[in-house]
Design a protein around this motif. Structure first.
Motif, PDB file in Angstrom:
ATOM      1  N   MET A 175      23.070 -54.235 -14.396  1.00  0.00           N
ATOM      2  CA  MET A 175      23.405 -52.749 -14.843  1.00  0.00           C
ATOM      3  C   MET A 175      22.276 -51.940 -14.559  1.00  0.00           C
ATOM      4  SD  MET A 175      25.049 -50.479 -16.316  1.00  0.00           S
ATOM      5  CE  MET A 175      26.795 -51.321 -16.802  1.00  0.00           C
ATOM      6  N   LEU A 176      22.673 -50.706 -14.012  1.00  0.00           N
ATOM      7  CA  LEU A 176      21.642 -49.497 -13.668  1.00  0.00           C
ATOM      8  C   LEU A 176      22.034 -48.495 -14.401  1.00  0.00           C
ATOM      9  CD1 LEU A 176      19.496 -48.682 -11.792  1.00  0.00           C
ATOM     10  CD2 LEU A 176      20.980 -47.922 -10.246  1.00  0.00           C
ATOM     11  N   SER A 177      21.052 -47.883 -15.265  1.00  0.00           N
ATOM     12  CA  SER A 177      21.087 -46.824 -15.963  1.00  0.00           C
ATOM     13  C   SER A 177      20.127 -45.817 -15.729  1.00  0.00           C
ATOM     14  CB  SER A 177      21.007 -47.178 -17.603  1.00  0.00           C
ATOM     15  OG  SER A 177      22.110 -48.160 -17.915  1.00  0.00           O
ATOM     16  N   VAL A 178      20.462 -44.566 -15.531  1.00  0.00           N
ATOM     17  CA  VAL A 178      19.680 -43.360 -15.102  1.00  0.00           C
ATOM     18  C   VAL A 178      19.810 -42.290 -15.894  1.00  0.00           C
ATOM     19  CG1 VAL A 178      18.695 -41.903 -13.306  1.00  0.00           C
ATOM     20  CG2 VAL A 178      19.554 -44.266 -12.879  1.00  0.00           C
ATOM     21  N   ALA A 179      18.623 -41.536 -16.242  1.00  0.00           N
ATOM     22  CA  ALA A 179      18.891 -40.161 -17.140  1.00  0.00           C
ATOM     23  C   ALA A 179      17.636 -39.363 -16.400  1.00  0.00           C
ATOM     24  CB  ALA A 179      18.751 -40.436 -18.445  1.00  0.00           C
ATOM     25  N   VAL A 180      17.937 -38.227 -16.301  1.00  0.00           N
ATOM     26  CA  VAL A 180      17.139 -37.231 -15.607  1.00  0.00           C
ATOM     27  C   VAL A 180      17.180 -36.099 -16.492  1.00  0.00           C
ATOM     28  CG1 VAL A 180      16.276 -36.262 -13.577  1.00  0.00           C
ATOM     29  CG2 VAL A 180      17.024 -38.127 -13.337  1.00  0.00           C
ATOM     30  N   ALA A 181      16.251 -35.092 -16.740  1.00  0.00           N
ATOM     31  CA  ALA A 181      16.320 -33.844 -17.478  1.00  0.00           C
ATOM     32  C   ALA A 181      14.929 -33.275 -17.046  1.00  0.00           C
ATOM     33  CB  ALA A 181      16.241 -33.959 -18.851  1.00  0.00           C
ATOM     34  N   PRO A 182      15.120 -31.799 -16.894  1.00  0.00           N
ATOM     35  CA  PRO A 182      14.033 -30.918 -16.792  1.00  0.00           C
ATOM     36  C   PRO A 182      13.555 -30.941 -18.192  1.00  0.00           C
ATOM     37  CG  PRO A 182      16.010 -29.885 -16.132  1.00  0.00           C
ATOM     38  CD  PRO A 182      16.725 -31.090 -16.721  1.00  0.00           C
ATOM     39  N   TRP A 183      12.059 -31.037 -18.018  1.00  0.00           N
ATOM     40  CA  TRP A 183      11.293 -31.131 -19.164  1.00  0.00           C
ATOM     41  C   TRP A 183      11.648 -30.050 -20.685  1.00  0.00           C
ATOM     42  CZ3 TRP A 183       9.286 -34.768 -21.850  1.00  0.00           C
ATOM     43  CH2 TRP A 183       8.275 -34.807 -22.821  1.00  0.00           C
ATOM     44  N   GLN A 184      12.180 -30.961 -21.448  1.00  0.00           N
ATOM     45  CA  GLN A 184      12.252 -30.377 -22.886  1.00  0.00           C
ATOM     46  C   GLN A 184      13.642 -29.570 -22.758  1.00  0.00           C
ATOM     47  OE1 GLN A 184      10.907 -30.550 -25.785  1.00  0.00           O
ATOM     48  NE2 GLN A 184       8.867 -31.103 -24.876  1.00  0.00           N
ATOM     49  N   ARG A 185      14.685 -30.060 -21.749  1.00  0.00           N
ATOM     50  CA  ARG A 185      15.958 -29.395 -21.504  1.00  0.00           C
ATOM     51  C   ARG A 185      16.804 -30.721 -21.498  1.00  0.00           C
ATOM     52  NH1 ARG A 185      15.584 -24.177 -19.885  1.00  0.00           N
ATOM     53  NH2 ARG A 185      17.826 -23.939 -20.348  1.00  0.00           N
ATOM     54  N   PRO A 186      18.318 -30.316 -21.783  1.00  0.00           N
ATOM     55  CA  PRO A 186      19.256 -31.398 -21.761  1.00  0.00           C
ATOM     56  C   PRO A 186      19.209 -31.935 -20.429  1.00  0.00           C
ATOM     57  CG  PRO A 186      20.169 -29.449 -22.452  1.00  0.00           C
ATOM     58  CD  PRO A 186      18.640 -28.877 -22.066  1.00  0.00           C
ATOM     59  N   PRO A 187      19.593 -33.241 -20.342  1.00  0.00           N
ATOM     60  CA  PRO A 187      19.817 -33.985 -18.911  1.00  0.00           C
ATOM     61  C   PRO A 187      20.720 -33.428 -17.992  1.00  0.00           C
ATOM     62  CG  PRO A 187      20.209 -35.432 -20.831  1.00  0.00           C
ATOM     63  CD  PRO A 187      20.229 -33.944 -21.430  1.00  0.00           C
ATOM     64  N   VAL A 188      20.374 -33.439 -16.851  1.00  0.00           N
ATOM     65  CA  VAL A 188      21.201 -33.149 -15.804  1.00  0.00           C
ATOM     66  C   VAL A 188      21.857 -33.985 -14.819  1.00  0.00           C
ATOM     67  CG1 VAL A 188      20.229 -30.974 -15.704  1.00  0.00           C
ATOM     68  CG2 VAL A 188      19.425 -32.890 -14.278  1.00  0.00           C
ATOM     69  N   ILE A 189      21.465 -35.309 -15.061  1.00  0.00           N
ATOM     70  CA  ILE A 189      21.860 -36.585 -14.464  1.00  0.00           C
ATOM     71  C   ILE A 189      21.930 -37.537 -15.215  1.00  0.00           C
ATOM     72  CG2 ILE A 189      21.736 -38.163 -12.482  1.00  0.00           C
ATOM     73  CD1 ILE A 189      19.873 -36.252 -11.093  1.00  0.00           C
ATOM     74  N   LEU A 190      23.088 -38.112 -15.432  1.00  0.00           N
ATOM     75  CA  LEU A 190      23.379 -39.324 -16.531  1.00  0.00           C
ATOM     76  C   LEU A 190      24.203 -40.219 -15.707  1.00  0.00           C
ATOM     77  CD1 LEU A 190      24.202 -37.402 -19.595  1.00  0.00           C
ATOM     78  CD2 LEU A 190      21.930 -38.777 -19.218  1.00  0.00           C
ATOM     79  N   ARG A 191      23.744 -41.731 -15.498  1.00  0.00           N
ATOM     80  CA  ARG A 191      24.565 -42.784 -15.269  1.00  0.00           C
ATOM     81  C   ARG A 191      24.395 -43.990 -16.193  1.00  0.00           C
ATOM     82  NH1 ARG A 191      25.687 -45.602  -9.784  1.00  0.00           N
ATOM     83  NH2 ARG A 191      25.658 -47.710 -10.180  1.00  0.00           N
ATOM     84  N   ASN A 192      25.359 -44.386 -16.613  1.00  0.00           N
ATOM     85  CA  ASN A 192      25.146 -45.378 -17.604  1.00  0.00           C
ATOM     86  C   ASN A 192      24.339 -45.109 -18.869  1.00  0.00           C
ATOM     87  OD1 ASN A 192      27.608 -46.824 -16.281  1.00  0.00           O
ATOM     88  ND2 ASN A 192      25.905 -47.479 -14.894  1.00  0.00           N
ATOM     89  N   ALA A 193      24.047 -43.836 -19.024  1.00  0.00           N
ATOM     90  CA  ALA A 193      22.792 -43.643 -19.650  1.00  0.00           C
ATOM     91  C   ALA A 193      22.746 -43.906 -21.253  1.00  0.00           C
ATOM     92  CB  ALA A 193      22.621 -42.068 -19.617  1.00  0.00           C
ATOM     93  N   ASP A 194      23.935 -44.501 -21.952  1.00  0.00           N
ATOM     94  CA  ASP A 194      24.166 -44.907 -23.127  1.00  0.00           C
ATOM     95  C   ASP A 194      24.127 -46.469 -23.240  1.00  0.00           C
ATOM     96  OD1 ASP A 194      23.771 -42.365 -24.246  1.00  0.00           O
ATOM     97  OD2 ASP A 194      25.737 -41.907 -23.389  1.00  0.00           O
ATOM     98  N   VAL A 195      24.178 -46.992 -22.062  1.00  0.00           N
ATOM     99  CA  VAL A 195      24.352 -48.385 -22.328  1.00  0.00           C
ATOM    100  C   VAL A 195      23.104 -49.235 -22.758  1.00  0.00           C
ATOM    101  CG1 VAL A 195      24.684 -50.651 -20.761  1.00  0.00           C
ATOM    102  CG2 VAL A 195      25.833 -48.547 -20.302  1.00  0.00           C
ATOM    103  N   PRO A 196      22.800 -49.881 -23.697  1.00  0.00           N
ATOM    104  CA  PRO A 196      21.651 -50.734 -24.309  1.00  0.00           C
ATOM    105  C   PRO A 196      21.308 -51.845 -23.360  1.00  0.00           C
ATOM    106  CG  PRO A 196      23.479 -51.426 -25.438  1.00  0.00           C
ATOM    107  CD  PRO A 196      24.284 -50.418 -24.489  1.00  0.00           C
ATOM    108  N   HIS A 197      19.883 -51.829 -23.065  1.00  0.00           N
ATOM    109  CA  HIS A 197      19.185 -52.807 -22.493  1.00  0.00           C
ATOM    110  C   HIS A 197      18.109 -53.501 -23.408  1.00  0.00           C
ATOM    111  CE1 HIS A 197      20.426 -51.496 -18.253  1.00  0.00           C
ATOM    112  NE2 HIS A 197      20.875 -50.218 -18.864  1.00  0.00           N
ATOM    113  N   TYR A 198      17.698 -54.653 -22.960  1.00  0.00           N
ATOM    114  CA  TYR A 198      16.605 -55.198 -23.540  1.00  0.00           C
ATOM    115  C   TYR A 198      15.584 -54.243 -23.271  1.00  0.00           C
ATOM    116  CZ  TYR A 198      12.487 -58.055 -25.131  1.00  0.00           C
ATOM    117  OH  TYR A 198      11.406 -58.396 -25.372  1.00  0.00           O
ATOM    118  N   ALA A 199      14.501 -53.947 -24.214  1.00  0.00           N
ATOM    119  CA  ALA A 199      13.691 -52.921 -24.114  1.00  0.00           C
ATOM    120  C   ALA A 199      12.416 -53.232 -23.437  1.00  0.00           C
ATOM    121  CB  ALA A 199      13.214 -52.356 -25.719  1.00  0.00           C
ATOM    122  N   ALA A 200      12.094 -54.522 -23.360  1.00  0.00           N
ATOM    123  CA  ALA A 200      10.722 -55.044 -22.778  1.00  0.00           C
ATOM    124  C   ALA A 200       9.613 -53.993 -23.158  1.00  0.00           C
ATOM    125  CB  ALA A 200      10.805 -55.109 -21.324  1.00  0.00           C
ATOM    126  N   SER A 201       8.693 -53.882 -22.396  1.00  0.00           N
ATOM    127  CA  SER A 201       7.512 -53.117 -22.936  1.00  0.00           C
ATOM    128  C   SER A 201       7.687 -51.589 -22.974  1.00  0.00           C
ATOM    129  CB  SER A 201       6.152 -53.502 -22.110  1.00  0.00           C
ATOM    130  OG  SER A 201       5.953 -54.633 -22.208  1.00  0.00           O
TER     131      SER A 201
END
Length: 252
Positions: free
Chosen positions: A1-27
């Motif tokens: 599973m690949l999840s991506v989120a991109v946003a201009p700084w301090q603005r709402p996201p403009v690219i979201l792909r599987n952005a709400d899918v949970p992953h093990y957090a690791a570090s």
């Protein structure tokens, strides 16, 4: 599973792909611990006993494996003390697991939970246990993140906390997809089957933007370098960099 989120700084996201899918957090959970240390008001010069025994989130205790920790420096101080601020720096600059648990023990899990709450994170993200809390893991308690919540977490951080994230020495995933010398505040996380990265990128010729990529799958070999999943994240980072002038402050 690949999840991506991109946003201009301090603005709402403009690219979201599987952005709400949970992953093990690791570090990546260490970002929240760092913020909790900063907000605790504790003196960064406070001397912390360097031990390798920590209370588990489910009772009992856990310890770290020195062989599995990529940062040897805190281990050299075992049985002595180290400044809290130095431990916080090693936790994010060299992803020290031992330093992470020492910092977590100083602030407590409730303070870390408050960091996620203040960030506006969803219920899918949180850090209820130490990174190698084996009893809690066996009991089903684990740390999760989503790409969107990593953006929320980055956005919620004070400038001083972001400045510490600029010291990240592991530059083989998101940082590797940027031109050399590009300023960024970042934290990554990796184990076998998982590779994540979250960063605030400061181009010299465009406004800053935030990027979070979470990958769970067979490409991730668990190595800090030589990880095919790290190359995947670098490729995504490079593609986002290429469209940095076209990032727009609206959700798509």
């Amino acid at each position: 599973m690949l999840s991506v989120a991109v946003a201009p700084w301090q603005r709402p996201p403009v690219i979201l792909r599987n952005a709400d899918v949970p992953h093990y957090a690791a570090s990546t959970m260490k970002i929240a611990v760092l913020a909790a240390v900063h907000r605790s008001g504790l003196d960064p010069d406070r001397e912390v006993p360097v031990v390798n025994a920590f209370p588990s989130a489910v009772g009992g205790s856990y310890a770290h494996s020195r062989a599995d920790d990529g940062d040897p420096e805190p281990w050299e101080l075992l049985g002595r003390t180290a400044p809290l601020g130095w431990l916080a720096d090693r936790m994010v600059s060299h992803s020290s697991n031992l330093a992470s648990s020492l910092c977590l023990a100083e602030v407590g899990p409730a303070a870390v939970a408050e960091v996620w709450r203040r960030a506006g994170a969803s219920a899918a993200s949180g850090s209820p246990r130490g990174i190698e809390d084996a009893p809690a893991r066996a009991a089903g308690l684990t740390n999760h993140v989503t790409a969107r919540d990593l953006l929320r977490l980055l956005t919620s951080l004070e400038p001083e906390v972001l400045a510490r994230l600029e010291h990240n020495a592991h530059r083989v995933d998101l940082a590797a997809g940027l031109p050399p010398g590009t300023r960024l505040a970042s934290k990554n996380g990796w184990i076998t089957g998982v590779r994540h990265g979250a960063a605030v990128v400061h181009p010299h010729d465009a406004p800053p933007y935030a990027l979070a990529v979470c990958y769970t799958g067979p490409l991730a070999n668990g190595q800090d370098t030589g990880d095919p999943a790290a190359r995947l994240l670098a490729g995504i980072s490079s593609r986002v960099w290429a469209c940095r002038h076209r990032l727009a402050p609206h959700v798509v």
